[in-house]
Design a protein around this motif. Sequence first.
Motif: not given
Length: 340
Positions: A210-216, A244, A248, A339
Amino acid sequence: MSKTCIESKWCFNAIQVRQDGQIEKVGLSPHQYTRIGKYVAALEAAASSTVANPIFSQYFVKESIVPTLGEIVPAGNIEYGLCQALHGEEAVVAAYRSRFGRSTQDVVIGIIAGSPGNIATPCGNCRDILLDDLGADFEIVSGAADGGEAIIANMSDYTFSKFEQLATYQVSNHFFDLVKFTIQHGEHLVNDVFSPKDAHPERKYHALICTDKDKYFGAHDVMCDYHPIYALRDAIRQARRACDPLVHSVMIVCKGSGEIAPHVMYKDRQHLLELNLQAELLTGKENDPPVFLATYNDEHKVTGLWQTSVKQWLPLPFTSRNFGQKYIELLTNYYKGLRR
């Protein structure tokens, strides 16, 4: 801390893991004192090894393995393909087994790499082969070819099992939703017909980053040549492609009764640590995201919960920081150029 030097160009110290997980150098134990001859022999044989052939990195890792009975075996890293490598520790296991078969005798591994006083830091993949083939109770001595301070560590210093066990009341409904999603996505993504069903079920895990932007999500991808992509690396590849890397939290799930946590291969832990380092270099901030582990049954009900962190479960890590500040600056600029 006192160094021990006896008719050798190397002076020896050991290490110990403190209660807080930090590593400190200490003098040799009485038992280690009796083994100084083995440590010297291991370093001498490693220093004279001609096995290493690092055609890409030009970083020579010379190694040896000293058995209780029989000849000392030299080894070293061998690179091939495109930045593919048989690391020194992999080579030392293969060379040892080719000479001694499935012998269970005590061994000492010697490593020549880096400067005096450096502690050997096997990569995650090397820890996997050392653990599975030699166990967690043997010694590794590392030193510079020209002498100076040499460090003795036990293989157990490179492993981690002190997970914090969690109760179901300690986590939220959202947490259980993430467990459910990781199971569902993992079962959809997994591609593994080749690993035996009953061999190490605790290693057949799915992953979520989990990142602040998405889930992988990630799952194992195993082909007949037995060079698999593990679940965390599968998810990491997606995060890297999306530029990304700001992790998190991490979720690991596998089927199990709850008696033991999923066993994430050290190779996977290594790659997750590298993704986290990418984030640290981009932000200029230290980060140690939590890692949650869960087991579940056939009905997808959670049977066990544990917690650690990205850095905690890979003691004495091997990262790009090992290559020095100049390399870190180059790597930071490279990541910033990626980036979008």
